[in-house]
Scaffold this motif. Sequence first.
Motif, PDB file in Angstrom:
ATOM      1  N   MET A   1       0.840  -1.197   0.000  1.00 18.32           N
ATOM      2  CA  MET A   1       0.000   0.000   0.000  1.00 18.32           C
ATOM      3  C   MET A   1       0.873   1.244   0.000  1.00 18.32           C
ATOM      4  SD  MET A   1      -3.464  -0.704   0.833  1.00 18.32           S
ATOM      5  CE  MET A   1      -3.677  -1.885  -0.481  1.00 18.32           C
ATOM      6  N   ASN A  30     -13.228   7.523  15.335  1.00 15.19           N
ATOM      7  CA  ASN A  30     -12.762   6.142  15.446  1.00 15.19           C
ATOM      8  C   ASN A  30     -12.515   5.514  14.074  1.00 15.19           C
ATOM      9  OD1 ASN A  30     -12.269   3.727  17.122  1.00 15.19           O
ATOM     10  ND2 ASN A  30     -14.034   2.935  16.002  1.00 15.19           N
ATOM     11  N   ARG A  33      -9.247   6.773  12.702  1.00 16.25           N
ATOM     12  CA  ARG A  33      -8.084   6.109  13.301  1.00 16.25           C
ATOM     13  C   ARG A  33      -7.940   4.675  12.783  1.00 16.25           C
ATOM     14  NH1 ARG A  33      -4.502   7.924  13.490  1.00 16.25           N
ATOM     15  NH2 ARG A  33      -3.517   6.636  15.070  1.00 16.25           N
ATOM     16  N   MET A  34      -9.070   4.003  12.616  1.00 23.72           N
ATOM     17  CA  MET A  34      -9.020   2.606  12.141  1.00 23.72           C
ATOM     18  C   MET A  34      -8.372   2.503  10.777  1.00 23.72           C
ATOM     19  SD  MET A  34     -12.432   0.549  13.276  1.00 23.72           S
ATOM     20  CE  MET A  34     -13.552   1.353  12.176  1.00 23.72           C
ATOM     21  N   MET A  35      -8.497   3.599   9.968  1.00 20.63           N
ATOM     22  CA  MET A  35      -7.900   3.532   8.636  1.00 20.63           C
ATOM     23  C   MET A  35      -6.667   4.419   8.516  1.00 20.63           C
ATOM     24  SD  MET A  35     -11.061   5.246   6.529  1.00 20.63           S
ATOM     25  CE  MET A  35     -10.232   5.372   4.961  1.00 20.63           C
ATOM     26  N   GLY A  36      -6.110   4.793   9.667  1.00 21.11           N
ATOM     27  CA  GLY A  36      -4.826   5.478   9.648  1.00 21.11           C
ATOM     28  C   GLY A  36      -4.883   6.972   9.412  1.00 21.11           C
ATOM     29  N   ASP A  97     -22.794  -3.397  18.342  1.00 21.51           N
ATOM     30  CA  ASP A  97     -21.435  -3.499  18.865  1.00 21.51           C
ATOM     31  C   ASP A  97     -20.780  -2.119  19.032  1.00 21.51           C
ATOM     32  OD1 ASP A  97     -19.428  -5.019  19.955  1.00 21.51           O
ATOM     33  OD2 ASP A  97     -18.321  -5.229  18.087  1.00 21.51           O
ATOM     34  N   ILE A  98     -21.620  -1.103  19.217  1.00 24.39           N
ATOM     35  CA  ILE A  98     -21.099   0.249  19.471  1.00 24.39           C
ATOM     36  C   ILE A  98     -21.092   0.466  20.987  1.00 24.39           C
ATOM     37  CG2 ILE A  98     -21.514   2.719  19.119  1.00 24.39           C
ATOM     38  CD1 ILE A  98     -22.989   1.925  16.532  1.00 24.39           C
ATOM     39  N   PRO A  99     -19.955   0.887  21.538  1.00 23.70           N
ATOM     40  CA  PRO A  99     -19.878   1.006  22.999  1.00 23.70           C
ATOM     41  C   PRO A  99     -20.621   2.216  23.551  1.00 23.70           C
ATOM     42  CG  PRO A  99     -17.806   1.677  21.962  1.00 23.70           C
ATOM     43  CD  PRO A  99     -18.690   1.184  20.865  1.00 23.70           C
ATOM     44  N   PHE A 104     -16.474   4.512  24.563  1.00 21.78           N
ATOM     45  CA  PHE A 104     -16.124   4.965  23.216  1.00 21.78           C
ATOM     46  C   PHE A 104     -15.007   6.014  23.274  1.00 21.78           C
ATOM     47  CE2 PHE A 104     -18.723   5.006  19.037  1.00 21.78           C
ATOM     48  CZ  PHE A 104     -17.551   4.903  18.300  1.00 21.78           C
ATOM     49  N   MET A 107     -11.858   4.299  23.915  1.00 21.02           N
ATOM     50  CA  MET A 107     -11.437   3.568  22.721  1.00 21.02           C
ATOM     51  C   MET A 107     -10.788   4.502  21.697  1.00 21.02           C
ATOM     52  SD  MET A 107     -13.845   0.842  20.767  1.00 21.02           S
ATOM     53  CE  MET A 107     -14.588   1.747  19.452  1.00 21.02           C
ATOM     54  N   ASP A 110      -7.417   5.709  23.082  1.00 18.81           N
ATOM     55  CA  ASP A 110      -6.408   4.641  22.973  1.00 18.81           C
ATOM     56  C   ASP A 110      -5.987   4.443  21.520  1.00 18.81           C
ATOM     57  OD1 ASP A 110      -6.365   4.216  25.652  1.00 18.81           O
ATOM     58  OD2 ASP A 110      -7.554   2.375  25.626  1.00 18.81           O
ATOM     59  N   ALA A 111      -6.912   4.745  20.616  1.00 16.07           N
ATOM     60  CA  ALA A 111      -6.617   4.587  19.194  1.00 16.07           C
ATOM     61  C   ALA A 111      -5.788   5.752  18.660  1.00 16.07           C
ATOM     62  CB  ALA A 111      -7.922   4.468  18.402  1.00 16.07           C
TER      63      ALA A 111
ATOM     64  N   ARG B  65     -13.548  -3.515  17.742  1.00 15.20           N
ATOM     65  CA  ARG B  65     -14.000  -3.576  19.138  1.00 15.20           C
ATOM     66  C   ARG B  65     -14.068  -5.032  19.609  1.00 15.20           C
ATOM     67  NH1 ARG B  65     -19.695  -2.685  22.044  1.00 15.20           N
ATOM     68  NH2 ARG B  65     -18.931  -2.193  24.122  1.00 15.20           N
ATOM     69  N   THR B  75      -6.796  -2.092  22.644  1.00 15.71           N
ATOM     70  CA  THR B  75      -6.764  -1.067  21.587  1.00 15.71           C
ATOM     71  C   THR B  75      -5.369  -0.489  21.349  1.00 15.71           C
ATOM     72  OG1 THR B  75      -9.026  -0.500  22.174  1.00 15.71           O
ATOM     73  CG2 THR B  75      -7.864   1.044  20.751  1.00 15.71           C
ATOM     74  N   LYS B  76      -4.732  -0.005  22.429  1.00  7.91           N
ATOM     75  CA  LYS B  76      -3.424   0.636  22.263  1.00  7.91           C
ATOM     76  C   LYS B  76      -2.423  -0.299  21.592  1.00  7.91           C
ATOM     77  CE  LYS B  76      -3.227   4.118  25.860  1.00  7.91           C
ATOM     78  NZ  LYS B  76      -2.765   4.446  27.202  1.00  7.91           N
ATOM     79  N   TYR B  79      -3.042  -0.904  17.871  1.00  7.87           N
ATOM     80  CA  TYR B  79      -2.568   0.195  17.029  1.00  7.87           C
ATOM     81  C   TYR B  79      -1.047   0.213  16.938  1.00  7.87           C
ATOM     82  CZ  TYR B  79      -7.103   2.362  16.117  1.00  7.87           C
ATOM     83  OH  TYR B  79      -8.371   2.617  15.660  1.00  7.87           O
ATOM     84  N   LYS B  84      -0.879   2.849  11.649  1.00  3.90           N
ATOM     85  CA  LYS B  84      -1.471   3.545  10.502  1.00  3.90           C
ATOM     86  C   LYS B  84      -2.627   2.774   9.870  1.00  3.90           C
ATOM     87  CE  LYS B  84       2.707   6.077   9.396  1.00  3.90           C
ATOM     88  NZ  LYS B  84       3.816   6.212   8.447  1.00  3.90           N
ATOM     89  N   GLY B  85      -3.614   2.457  10.661  1.00  5.59           N
ATOM     90  CA  GLY B  85      -4.811   1.871  10.095  1.00  5.59           C
ATOM     91  C   GLY B  85      -4.953   0.386  10.322  1.00  5.59           C
TER      92      GLY B  85
END
Lengths: 157, 103
Positions: A1, A30, A33-36, A97-99, A104, A107, A110-111, B65, B75-76, B79, B84-85
């Motif tokens: 990528m 969120n 962050r999940m996708m950077g 599944d949403i906190p 949240f 989460m 932390d992310a 989750r 979580t920490k 990551y 980066k994702g």
Amino acid sequence: MQEQEKPRKLAIICSKGSLDMAYPGLVLANAARMMGIEADLFFTFWGLDIITKKKVDKLQVTPVGNPAMHMPQMVGILPGMSSLATTMMMKEIEKLDIPPVHEFLTMVHDAGAGIYACRMAADMMHVSKEDLVDEVDDIIGAMEFLEKAEGAQLLFI
Amino acid sequence: MTAVLDLPVKFDAEGFMTDPNAWTPEIAEVLARDEGIDPLTERHWAVIRFVRAEFAASGQSPTLRTITKKSGVETKELYELFPKGPAKKVARIAGLGKPKGCI
């Protein structure tokens, strides 16, 4: 990528403190962050409730003035309607599944998302750092926020 | 060293495997290197194995989750392991499709 030259960035202003308005900002931060993608959340005015210790677990859905509630406005005024709407939303949210909001916040923090409180709103509502949830990184002014948001896509909720 | 293009499996336009059942741990090593993760540690494998098991059981890739709640990797750390994702990286390395969920 491939790596983009400048990392994409998202800055979200949360200005409303009802339960239904707390989630959009959290979900997007969120997802970013999940996708950077870098993400910062800035809580101002009633949005401050979302990160206030005493209020974070008591946010409510307000049926009055909410055009999506599919009920006559008069019904929304009745006692108990707000907590009924809140209970219903919490149930549906858990199914997906949403906190809950506080989990949240933990989460997304932390992310790696930044969580900031608005200085002016905090002063206005007599709220100090101790009153806010531990995930809050700092209380900052509008100019500091704009500095952090430089080059970011900006979203006002 | 094996390159992604040398692998005997098909990928979609975004680099996700089109057939999750064709996945092997060896493929994961190659995809991880392609994502800049080298080597895969036991902690990476804890996540990958969990995701594979969830997929085998439900036919869907678990949300982050669910991963952080049930795999023992919080979580920490997730990551840090997949910087980066993590959502896309975990799915790609585990041979699953691009994640579509919101959470």
